[in-house]
Structure formats: C-alpha cells, structure tokens
Design an enzyme around this catalytic site. Structure first.
Site, short mmCIF file in Angstrom:
data_model
loop_
_atom_site.label_atom_id
_atom_site.label_comp_id
_atom_site.label_asym_id
_atom_site.label_seq_id
_atom_site.Cartn_x
_atom_site.Cartn_y
_atom_site.Cartn_z
N PRO A 152 0.82 -1.22 0.00
CA PRO A 152 0.00 0.00 0.00
C PRO A 152 0.85 1.27 0.00
CG PRO A 152 -0.91 -1.61 1.53
CD PRO A 152 0.43 -2.15 1.09
N TYR A 153 1.85 1.32 0.87
CA TYR A 153 2.72 2.49 0.95
C TYR A 153 3.51 2.66 -0.35
CZ TYR A 153 6.63 5.44 2.44
OH TYR A 153 7.58 6.42 2.53
N SER A 154 4.11 1.58 -0.83
CA SER A 154 4.91 1.66 -2.05
C SER A 154 4.06 2.08 -3.24
CB SER A 154 5.57 0.30 -2.33
OG SER A 154 6.51 -0.01 -1.32
N SER A 156 1.53 4.03 -3.22
CA SER A 156 1.28 5.48 -3.14
C SER A 156 2.49 6.27 -3.60
CB SER A 156 0.90 5.87 -1.71
OG SER A 156 2.01 5.81 -0.82
#
Length: 289
Positions: A152-154, A156
């Site tokens: 999820p972070y990557s 974004s």
C-alpha cells in the site's frame, strides 16, 4: 524565480520529522515558511527555533474545505509575489498483506499520499505560476521497488513518481520546476506511526489471516525495525529539498541515503527474480510445504 524577502514556501506535514527539518532549513535560508499542520499547536516548536519566519497554517490534505481555506490565506499573505515553493511532504505509511488490507485503509493510504498531494498542488498552482516557483514531492525509494507487506505504501509513492513526471512536463511552459525526493531510511516518527498502524490493521485480521501472514508480518516488522535503527537524520532530506528549491538547475530526482542508492542500483540492474531471491533471503520468507 523571485528572490529576496518575498520567498514564500508552503510545506505540508511540517509538524515533525522531514517536514519540520525542511521548514527549519528553509527558514534559515531566509524564506518565509507556511508550515502546514493539522493542529496549530504543532508549530510551537518550529516557531521557537525560527520565530516569525514560520507561519502556522492549519491544513488537512484530505479535506477540500481545509485546503481551500489554507490556499486563500497563503494567497492573501503572498500577494503579487506569488509562491516560491511547494513541498508536498504530508504522508503516512500503512503496511499490510494486500489480500487482507481493509479497503478503507487502502483508500486512506492513497487519499493522503496521492490525492491530497494533487489537491494541494491544484489549489496553489496559480500562486506558483505567478512566481515561476517550484514543486518538491516527497517520494521514497519504496516508490521504485517494494517489499512484502508494504505494497500500500509503495503503491502510493510509485503513483507520486508518475504524477511528478507528468507535472514536470505539463508545467514546463511556465518555468515551474518539479522534483521528487527519494529517501531511504530516515529517522522520523513515521516509523513508530507505521508500526502502530500495522498492528491496528493486523488486529482486524481474522484468525485465518493471522495464520496465513502473522509470522511473515512479524519478520517484516523486525526488518523495518533494523532499518529504523540505521536511519539517518531528517536534515539530510532537508538539504536535498533546499537544493531542489534553490539550484539554478535542480535534479528531477534526489536519492537520499546509502540504502536508497544501493536499492536503486539493484532495481536498475538486477533481474526481478534475482531481486526476489535476495529479498526472500534477507527477510527470511519461507514457502509453504
């Protein structure tokens, strides 16, 4: 770009960590900083160090009305001088296996780290155009390549890479330079916040989900903890941001930290399967029998 006393810069997520380091660095270089924070009290420490050079600005990047009010305040203050720079720094990190992440949490990750950045940029672009200003987006080396449980972070940050490239070309006719910063492990509160979010997400997992991913998630948390222990000071990112804001010809991308540079080399030159093998060894990921 405009020079001298009229150099106004807006920094989102300025209360702690990288945002605070950028705010102090810009203030020390003679700029006037609109420090975007969700709670105005968070600017007390910044003002204690930089005084009147820091202007607290209540700003929630996921709230359309908040962005509008902040943009109006900035416009009123800068007048004809326009905005010298925008640093899109606000962001969070959510870790979870993609199979189990609550969709509301995935939306939250993208809303803050991606949609919010464009919403703020849209709101102040007329002011940036007036000053032939600059935009600096806070990416991550994770935007070039991810690890398990950090999809999820990557995602974004990978999206922010594409948006930065598009903005750089779209805004070229008005002389607005656009850069992205790609740090590795930086010593900021985001590590503790990410751990808390990760544990909250895991707490929502079913017993089956914990059975499937619990052990792997724990190994990832340990690896992230080791990276946090080796993290470099946020000032290193602040220096890159200052260069992007002030250099005659800024870089389009700034890798910050030895780990980020090493990862970038791996991503560029090693085949995907070899990279996967290395990560599986480092993270001690095991297949099922």
């Amino acid at each position: 770009m405009v020079q001298g006393a009229s150099r106004f810069v807006l920094i989102t997520g300025a209360s702690t960590g990288i945002g605070a380091a950028c705010a102090i660095g810009c203030a020390e270089r003679g700029m006037t900083v609109f420090a975007g924070v969700r709670d105005l009290k968070a600017c007390d420490a910044l003002q204690a160090r930089a005084g009147a050079a820091i202007i607290p600005l209540e700003l929630e990047v996921t709230d359309v009305d908040s962005i509008k009010r902040a943009a109006e305040m900035v416009a009123h203050r800068v007048g004809d001088a326009g905005l010298y720079g925008l640093v899109n720094n606000a962001g969070i990190a959510i870790g979870s296996p993609l199979e189990l992440i609550p969709i509301a949490q995935l939306r939250r990750q993208l809303e803050i780290n991606v949609i919010g950045q464009i919403a703020v940029t849209q709101a102040v672009l007329p002011l940036l155009r007036r000053a032939r200003g600059r935009i600096v987006n806070m990416g991550s080396i994770a935007g070039r390549g991810t690890i398990p449980m950090m999809g999820p972070y990557s995602a974004s940050k990978h999206a922010l890479e594409a948006l930065t490239d598009a903005l750089r070309l779209e805004l070229y006719p008005w002389g607005i330079e656009v850069s992205i910063i790609e740090p590795g492990a930086i010593a900021t509160p985001i590590w503790d916040k990410a751990l808390r979010i990760s544990l909250d997400v895991e707490a929502e997992m079913s017993a089956e989900g914990k059975k499937l991913y619990g052990a792997a998630a724990q190994r990832i948390r340990e690896a992230v903890g080791h990276a946090a222990a080796r993290a470099i000071p946020a000032d290193a990112v602040g220096k890159a941001v200052l260069h992007a804001l002030t250099a005659k010809r800024p870089k389009t991308r700034y890798l910050v930290g030895r780990d980020a540079k090493l990862r970038a080399v791996m991503l560029r030159w090693l085949p995907d399967r070899l990279q996967d093998w290395i990560l599986k060894q480092v993270l001690n990921l095991r297949g099922t029998s």
